[in-house]
Design a protein around this motif. Sequence first.
Motif, PDB file in Angstrom:
ATOM      1  N   TYR A 362       0.974  -1.274   0.052  1.00  0.00           N
ATOM      2  CA  TYR A 362       0.072   0.095  -0.089  1.00  0.00           C
ATOM      3  C   TYR A 362       0.805   1.142   0.039  1.00  0.00           C
ATOM      4  O   TYR A 362       0.712   2.275  -0.827  1.00  0.00           O
ATOM      5  CB  TYR A 362      -0.852  -0.155   1.450  1.00  0.00           C
ATOM      6  N   ARG A 363       1.757   1.050   0.813  1.00  0.00           N
ATOM      7  CA  ARG A 363       2.993   2.443   1.087  1.00  0.00           C
ATOM      8  C   ARG A 363       3.501   2.707  -0.495  1.00  0.00           C
ATOM      9  O   ARG A 363       3.450   3.771  -0.973  1.00  0.00           O
ATOM     10  CB  ARG A 363       3.657   2.179   2.219  1.00  0.00           C
ATOM     11  N   LEU A 364       3.959   1.637  -0.883  1.00  0.00           N
ATOM     12  CA  LEU A 364       4.899   1.800  -2.280  1.00  0.00           C
ATOM     13  C   LEU A 364       3.843   2.315  -3.145  1.00  0.00           C
ATOM     14  O   LEU A 364       4.195   3.124  -3.971  1.00  0.00           O
ATOM     15  CB  LEU A 364       5.270   0.451  -2.585  1.00  0.00           C
ATOM     16  N   SER A 365       2.728   1.641  -3.291  1.00  0.00           N
ATOM     17  CA  SER A 365       1.677   2.122  -4.161  1.00  0.00           C
ATOM     18  C   SER A 365       1.501   3.734  -4.131  1.00  0.00           C
ATOM     19  O   SER A 365       1.376   4.438  -5.070  1.00  0.00           O
ATOM     20  CB  SER A 365       0.334   1.413  -4.190  1.00  0.00           C
ATOM     21  N   LEU A 366       1.238   4.060  -3.028  1.00  0.00           N
ATOM     22  CA  LEU A 366       0.875   5.672  -2.518  1.00  0.00           C
ATOM     23  C   LEU A 366       1.801   6.558  -3.049  1.00  0.00           C
ATOM     24  O   LEU A 366       1.627   7.604  -3.993  1.00  0.00           O
ATOM     25  CB  LEU A 366       0.609   5.685  -1.249  1.00  0.00           C
ATOM     26  N   THR A 367       3.109   5.912  -2.571  1.00  0.00           N
ATOM     27  CA  THR A 367       4.499   6.857  -2.955  1.00  0.00           C
ATOM     28  C   THR A 367       4.650   7.147  -4.218  1.00  0.00           C
ATOM     29  O   THR A 367       4.620   8.173  -4.812  1.00  0.00           O
ATOM     30  CB  THR A 367       5.642   6.007  -2.310  1.00  0.00           C
ATOM     31  N   GLU A 368       4.626   5.632  -5.060  1.00  0.00           N
ATOM     32  CA  GLU A 368       4.919   5.934  -6.355  1.00  0.00           C
ATOM     33  C   GLU A 368       3.719   6.693  -7.318  1.00  0.00           C
ATOM     34  O   GLU A 368       4.091   7.519  -8.232  1.00  0.00           O
ATOM     35  CB  GLU A 368       5.007   4.358  -7.224  1.00  0.00           C
ATOM     36  N   LEU A 369       2.380   6.540  -6.713  1.00  0.00           N
ATOM     37  CA  LEU A 369       1.455   7.412  -7.649  1.00  0.00           C
ATOM     38  C   LEU A 369       1.634   8.974  -7.302  1.00  0.00           C
ATOM     39  O   LEU A 369       1.646   9.821  -8.051  1.00  0.00           O
ATOM     40  CB  LEU A 369       0.102   6.939  -7.093  1.00  0.00           C
ATOM     41  N   LEU A 370       1.948   9.037  -6.171  1.00  0.00           N
ATOM     42  CA  LEU A 370       2.132  10.867  -5.689  1.00  0.00           C
ATOM     43  C   LEU A 370       3.256  11.137  -6.317  1.00  0.00           C
ATOM     44  O   LEU A 370       3.205  12.361  -6.828  1.00  0.00           O
ATOM     45  CB  LEU A 370       2.353  10.878  -4.085  1.00  0.00           C
ATOM     46  N   LYS A 371       4.489  10.338  -6.443  1.00  0.00           N
ATOM     47  CA  LYS A 371       5.686  10.973  -7.103  1.00  0.00           C
ATOM     48  C   LYS A 371       5.461  10.928  -8.720  1.00  0.00           C
ATOM     49  O   LYS A 371       6.182  11.824  -9.407  1.00  0.00           O
ATOM     50  CB  LYS A 371       6.812   9.887  -6.842  1.00  0.00           C
ATOM     51  N   SER A 372       4.523  10.162  -9.255  1.00  0.00           N
ATOM     52  CA  SER A 372       4.496  10.143 -10.782  1.00  0.00           C
ATOM     53  C   SER A 372       4.127  11.359 -11.432  1.00  0.00           C
ATOM     54  O   SER A 372       2.979  11.997 -11.049  1.00  0.00           O
ATOM     55  CB  SER A 372       3.543   9.120 -11.190  1.00  0.00           C
ATOM     56  N   PRO A 373       4.758  11.812 -12.460  1.00  0.00           N
ATOM     57  CA  PRO A 373       4.368  13.138 -13.123  1.00  0.00           C
ATOM     58  C   PRO A 373       2.861  12.930 -14.060  1.00  0.00           C
ATOM     59  O   PRO A 373       2.258  13.964 -14.439  1.00  0.00           O
ATOM     60  CB  PRO A 373       5.524  13.163 -14.167  1.00  0.00           C
ATOM     61  N   GLY A 374       2.555  11.503 -14.145  1.00  0.00           N
ATOM     62  CA  GLY A 374       1.379  11.225 -14.911  1.00  0.00           C
ATOM     63  C   GLY A 374       0.040  11.270 -14.003  1.00  0.00           C
ATOM     64  O   GLY A 374      -1.004  10.759 -14.452  1.00  0.00           O
ATOM     65  N   ILE A 375       0.125  11.363 -12.657  1.00  0.00           N
ATOM     66  CA  ILE A 375      -0.739  11.302 -11.664  1.00  0.00           C
ATOM     67  C   ILE A 375      -0.947  12.729 -11.066  1.00  0.00           C
ATOM     68  O   ILE A 375       0.045  13.305 -10.413  1.00  0.00           O
ATOM     69  CB  ILE A 375      -0.609  10.325 -10.484  1.00  0.00           C
ATOM     70  N   ASP A 376      -2.272  13.228 -10.892  1.00  0.00           N
ATOM     71  CA  ASP A 376      -2.484  14.563 -10.463  1.00  0.00           C
ATOM     72  C   ASP A 376      -3.268  14.471  -8.923  1.00  0.00           C
ATOM     73  O   ASP A 376      -3.060  15.498  -8.503  1.00  0.00           O
ATOM     74  CB  ASP A 376      -3.584  15.589 -11.175  1.00  0.00           C
ATOM     75  N   GLY A 377      -3.569  13.461  -8.543  1.00  0.00           N
ATOM     76  CA  GLY A 377      -4.100  13.363  -7.203  1.00  0.00           C
ATOM     77  C   GLY A 377      -4.539  11.809  -6.939  1.00  0.00           C
ATOM     78  O   GLY A 377      -4.506  10.820  -8.189  1.00  0.00           O
ATOM     79  N   VAL A 378      -4.685  11.530  -5.715  1.00  0.00           N
ATOM     80  CA  VAL A 378      -5.046   9.919  -5.476  1.00  0.00           C
ATOM     81  C   VAL A 378      -6.266   9.750  -4.589  1.00  0.00           C
ATOM     82  O   VAL A 378      -6.508  10.466  -3.706  1.00  0.00           O
ATOM     83  CB  VAL A 378      -3.568   9.410  -4.472  1.00  0.00           C
ATOM     84  N   MET A 379      -7.011   8.558  -5.148  1.00  0.00           N
ATOM     85  CA  MET A 379      -7.967   8.234  -4.270  1.00  0.00           C
ATOM     86  C   MET A 379      -7.589   6.933  -3.733  1.00  0.00           C
ATOM     87  O   MET A 379      -7.098   5.927  -4.178  1.00  0.00           O
ATOM     88  CB  MET A 379      -8.951   7.901  -5.142  1.00  0.00           C
ATOM     89  N   ALA A 380      -7.932   6.717  -2.254  1.00  0.00           N
ATOM     90  CA  ALA A 380      -7.416   5.642  -1.349  1.00  0.00           C
ATOM     91  C   ALA A 380      -8.624   4.988  -0.783  1.00  0.00           C
ATOM     92  O   ALA A 380      -9.154   5.783  -0.121  1.00  0.00           O
ATOM     93  CB  ALA A 380      -6.151   5.938  -0.466  1.00  0.00           C
ATOM     94  N   ILE A 381      -8.735   3.902  -0.698  1.00  0.00           N
ATOM     95  CA  ILE A 381      -9.621   3.118   0.136  1.00  0.00           C
ATOM     96  C   ILE A 381      -8.850   1.997   0.948  1.00  0.00           C
ATOM     97  O   ILE A 381      -8.118   1.329   0.398  1.00  0.00           O
ATOM     98  CB  ILE A 381     -10.592   2.336  -1.098  1.00  0.00           C
ATOM     99  N   PHE A 382      -9.204   2.079   2.328  1.00  0.00           N
ATOM    100  CA  PHE A 382      -8.410   1.267   2.965  1.00  0.00           C
ATOM    101  C   PHE A 382      -9.335   1.008   4.427  1.00  0.00           C
ATOM    102  O   PHE A 382     -10.367   1.562   4.536  1.00  0.00           O
ATOM    103  CB  PHE A 382      -7.137   2.025   3.586  1.00  0.00           C
ATOM    104  N   PHE A 383      -8.775   0.022   5.230  1.00  0.00           N
ATOM    105  CA  PHE A 383      -9.430  -0.168   6.392  1.00  0.00           C
ATOM    106  C   PHE A 383      -9.138   0.629   7.396  1.00  0.00           C
ATOM    107  O   PHE A 383      -7.600   0.956   7.634  1.00  0.00           O
ATOM    108  CB  PHE A 383      -9.103  -1.700   6.711  1.00  0.00           C
ATOM    109  N   VAL A 384      -9.966   0.959   8.442  1.00  0.00           N
ATOM    110  CA  VAL A 384      -9.396   1.256   9.655  1.00  0.00           C
ATOM    111  C   VAL A 384     -10.173   0.493  10.783  1.00  0.00           C
ATOM    112  O   VAL A 384     -11.341   0.559  10.653  1.00  0.00           O
ATOM    113  CB  VAL A 384      -9.743   3.081   9.943  1.00  0.00           C
ATOM    114  N   THR A 385      -9.313  -0.087  11.327  1.00  0.00           N
ATOM    115  CA  THR A 385     -10.100  -1.134  12.295  1.00  0.00           C
ATOM    116  C   THR A 385      -9.658  -1.227  13.796  1.00  0.00           C
ATOM    117  O   THR A 385      -8.342  -0.817  13.927  1.00  0.00           O
ATOM    118  CB  THR A 385      -9.915  -2.761  11.528  1.00  0.00           C
ATOM    119  N   SER A 386     -10.560  -1.572  14.648  1.00  0.00           N
ATOM    120  CA  SER A 386      -9.867  -1.502  16.038  1.00  0.00           C
ATOM    121  C   SER A 386      -9.942  -2.873  16.447  1.00  0.00           C
ATOM    122  O   SER A 386      -9.786  -3.084  17.524  1.00  0.00           O
ATOM    123  CB  SER A 386     -11.031  -0.461  16.945  1.00  0.00           C
ATOM    124  N   ALA A 387     -10.283  -3.705  15.443  1.00  0.00           N
ATOM    125  CA  ALA A 387     -10.163  -5.016  16.013  1.00  0.00           C
ATOM    126  C   ALA A 387      -8.836  -5.538  16.156  1.00  0.00           C
ATOM    127  O   ALA A 387      -7.761  -5.473  15.437  1.00  0.00           O
ATOM    128  CB  ALA A 387     -10.693  -6.050  15.028  1.00  0.00           C
TER     129      ALA A 387
END
Lengths: 697, 697
Positions: A362-387
Amino acid sequence: MHKFMDPASVALIGTPRRTGAGAFNNAEMMLRYGFKGRIYPVNPAGGEILGLKVYCAVSEIPETVDLAVISVGRDRVPAAFEDCIRAGLKRVIIISQGFADADERGRGLQDQIASRARETGVRVMGPNTLGVVNNYRHLNTAFVEIPFPERFLPVSLIAQTGFIQVASRNLAWRDIGKAIDVGNSCDVDIADALDYLGDDPETQVIVIHMEGLKRGPEFLEAAGRVSRKKPVVVLKTGHSTVGAKAALSHSGSLVGEDHVYDAVFKRAGVLRVRTSAEMRDAIHALSVLGEMKGPRIGVVTVTGAGGIMCADACEELGLTFGEMPAGLREELLKGLPDWVHVSNPIDIWPIGMLGNRYEEAYRLSLTELLKSPGIDGVMAIFFVTSAPLHAELNLDKAFAEARRESRNLKPIATWPYMESTAAIDRFEAIPGLACFDTIEQAVQGLSFCHQTHRMKNRHRPQPRSFAVDEDFARPFITKGKREGLLAGQDALGLLASYGIPAASGIEAKSLAALRAAAKGMKPPFVLKLAGRGFLHKSEWGGIVTGIGNLSELKAAREKIVANVRAKDPNIAIDAFQIQEHLAGKEILLGLKRDPVFGHVMACGQGGIYTEVFRDVSREIVPVDGTTARAMLESLRIWPLLLGTRGEPGVDMDALVEIIERLSFFASQNPDVTELDINPLLVSAAGCWAVDARIIWR
Amino acid sequence: MHKFMDPASVALIGTPRRTGAGAFNNAEMMLRYGFKGRIYPVNPAGGEILGLKVYCAVSEIPETVDLAVISVGRDRVPAAFEDCIRAGLKRVIIISQGFADADERGRGLQDQIASRARETGVRVMGPNTLGVVNNYRHLNTAFVEIPFPERFLPVSLIAQTGFIQVASRNLAWRDIGKAIDVGNSCDVDIADALDYLGDDPETQVIVIHMEGLKRGPEFLEAAGRVSRKKPVVVLKTGHSTVGAKAALSHSGSLVGEDHVYDAVFKRAGVLRVRTSAEMRDAIHALSVLGEMKGPRIGVVTVTGAGGIMCADACEELGLTFGEMPAGLREELLKGLPDWVHVSNPIDIWPIGMLGNRYEEAYRLSLTELLKSPGIDGVMAIFFVTSAPLHAELNLDKAFAEARRESRNLKPIATWPYMESTAAIDRFEAIPGLACFDTIEQAVQGLSFCHQTHRMKNRHRPQPRSFAVDEDFARPFITKGKREGLLAGQDALGLLASYGIPAASGIEAKSLAALRAAAKGMKPPFVLKLAGRGFLHKSEWGGIVTGIGNLSELKAAREKIVANVRAKDPNIAIDAFQIQEHLAGKEILLGLKRDPVFGHVMACGQGGIYTEVFRDVSREIVPVDGTTARAMLESLRIWPLLLGTRGEPGVDMDALVEIIERLSFFASQNPDVTELDINPLLVSAAGCWAVDARIIWR
């Protein structure tokens, strides 16, 4: 405006003697809100409330206060206002209801106050307002208690109602910094408030609740200027037929045609939202995420189904999926079974589970998307869990690290699921990251960020001037102003003097005259009813096309006479119009002088389908060449104008120039109230106005 | 299906040996969720986990369990499934991924499982699923931990993804009772789940997340039956071009054309929502408010601006404001200044404040609106405040009393402001009252209640049969099946045998033959290119209209030949079609055999604007007269068909009957894949198919 929002001293005229529950005492509310300035309650009964001396009259207050707030019954408002003028005050808020919002007498009282304000230079906010909120100064003039917010956004609201400022907490996603309720806007209005907030360093985003406007050009100027500096969002209500009527009686606003407002907001660079939920999301997106410089987003998701929902939302909202950053695919698929695929949207779940490296992937994907000149913004779907069994699914660190590594602030819109409010705060502590309620709302948040970026950098119109054949135009204008209306060849003649090509034709009554005219023209011909009595010629059966020769001309004339006689045996037929029959697609061009905004240009499909499909684009005059072309491109018939199935396209340069010339015509003839060219026939060979009418009354 | 949802015993095949954090052990999750049935983990390693004996094979389990859940790697799934068959099990959930969602090999494995399921009668849910949730039985087959909800709604969800059931708490407004993730639907699919939930007494509202369907008729049957008993809501994703591609790879679904799904949902009485926010609001409205029996709402509001927003929302959502109940206006205005007005929406603030009877006025208005036979539902905007100074503004009692006094359960949608979650619960304890996030969402909630009422009571189609001239039809059908395509006079001839009037015309090659044909017809004529090589005749310059006599016919033929030669000097021209030139509006009628749902009928504007405005209505075949008329009424060109500006309307009865006959044609010719009549010329004099093509391949 500044001292409306930051007064050192406030007189409260008409403050009740009672305090506590049920008293709606505004002095009490101001104190409870923590206002640090000087408060002077004014009530003829005098005495003291809440430890404050009550003055019997404004004139007794020992200083010239920065602001007075009047909340007496409507009939006593004019006198109270005069007291303020006499006391040398410069700013008055009138809370009282019962003015243009109520009845004719109320409207009269309001007009009287407005004209005294103009004469004396005293600025008036209201009547029918809750006044202002400035949380930076603990100032709130409302007579209902609003708890002072622990924190608030650098967002300011302009509204034509107090309820939005009362309810800003659940309407605006979070509390906002400032609010101005312009109420009935008898003097201070939305344009004034925009002027102030545009230059206000404590305001980063401006949100407007608007029912209607009175000063159109001033709004266009102020909003147009401010929207090049910071986002301006508007929720325009009263856009339905029923809503418009209700708005008229609510704040006395002239609501106007909704599509005119669309044209106004487009020209002014204002982002229009359609619902209060959209307003909330826009505030959230723009205050937290800022601008998005292009439409290409990257998606990281823990659910394939969510990626599909992103795709649906993107297509609807004008965003696209950017390319996968170079090398990311290979990196993610390392060591995985060959049936696992990855593309944008990146479905991280199978990758993370099968590879046992969910967080890292997840971290790698986020980082590379943010760094990419071909990407203007990121949409992220993820868990937040207290389990406790899934603690390692939480991604706080992954997001923070990706942001750091990327070294930029491209917006990250997210939909965290199994959320809790606490988790949202934790994630939103990361700069440029916002959590939304649903996937579609998150994508829309990015779309808002992109739209405001485009608006900030929008085209500046450069309207052209054209040479006019004044001598040719003069008699038509004289006649038009005298009779209120020009139709047929007269209207076409006036347009021709502004360089708008018109079908050649002649008006005449007798068959002999028509025949003589026909001999100078190229068949086939069109014969039409002319004269003021027959504005909708087709309803009278008053148009015959495809007339090939002189005997057909005779028959056509007889047929029209018979059609008219069948409908009305007595009406006089003054003239017929004979024109060469031109071929082409039917375009409608029009002008309408809006009482608030002046000339509005319309351009769309002409002919019988105009009313059915309403394929019309509108712009505030002046319209330059770039804007004219954009108007045409926004039409659904645009592909037909470009040419389809081997058919050649129309002469686009000619068409664009006609729109520019019509805009110039409007600027030179400000007293024209309405103009229709319908149809303008457009083809590869050129464009010709075939019928037109111009109205002055 | 029942024992999928309520098994007494479950075998968990492929349960990991590990438990605790990061293990994703489904046995552990089931235990933690409180499942009371018998759990049998199966793992070749044997041993014991969490106090449960682990069986080395299904065959060793001492009973025939009601349900098996397989979560081994995809290559081991077929063998595990065979074990279940051998052990005599009847129900299997396959959690594993990597099937039709992944690649060709995965699709092959899935097909193999599906065919074994069909042979043996063992029902399979999945693969690529999280299985089922039944909170009434503390059952949850997911391998991620979901806390057991304290309370949940009598709402059941069918999804093609597990994420909705995991996230149901924030997606569905509150926890829901049951969820079924049909995953790739290799056997058990949405139709099966609908069948079960339709008869399930614990389910009052059914919500579907759908990416695509394989068994169209079964879905239509099940949803159509169930929606007459309880509301069925669908969120169909993958409706964009990009989303459709993503859905195909996500669950291997055939997503299909989105407008076909619109037709399917209309026919099946299913409420389609467009976003997950709408889905949440629909669940909220339908589970709390129930049905609304008409479109007329009454509004009580503490803000005039809010009333305007209601008006906007109503107009957009098809609701109206009902009349003020008799006597209410007079009662409310008693003792108030004469500038106070009241109508629906009832702006209670000035009434309550000036009359000092806010709560009483609110209660009275609510009660009278609820009691009024002219009001179907109520929208209420009010304060909820914890401010000690305004305690008397809280309306809990007023709402409860109004509900009691009215003695009915008409829906009350509300937007409470300055809300807190606790306040919502207090108000929602009142039967048939729901609180929404915004004004527009509350109005939309009422609209959902009204739409589902209409769907429950929707028209039942009664398609007609017609006599067919079989002898006339036979050679055309033979030729069409042989060649795959019928065009021009052949296609018109076949339609004529089904009683669909066609323009008379003849196909011929030589000028002599065309002249001979023309002599038997009434001028003017139309000459068209004919033959299979020229499907888009206008692209070839292959149509000449308005031919008045035989010499013009010669010129027209020469012109078409020249046009074709200019494009392709070598192509053979086999024939021309000569027809009488008919006048009328151009309508398009079409059939398309959808691979999932069978024949879909399209009816809309014909001619060059078809593609531009896409003014088309679609229905699943069969189409009866009532439905045919509704299709026409839903078109934007409907007013033109009715007649405008003195022009007579078209022969509507004839047009409706043609649609019915075309529907009958479809039912008699199930192997026709595509049919277009374009144009069908319609006028007051009748309707004639002028061009058509019918495709079998």
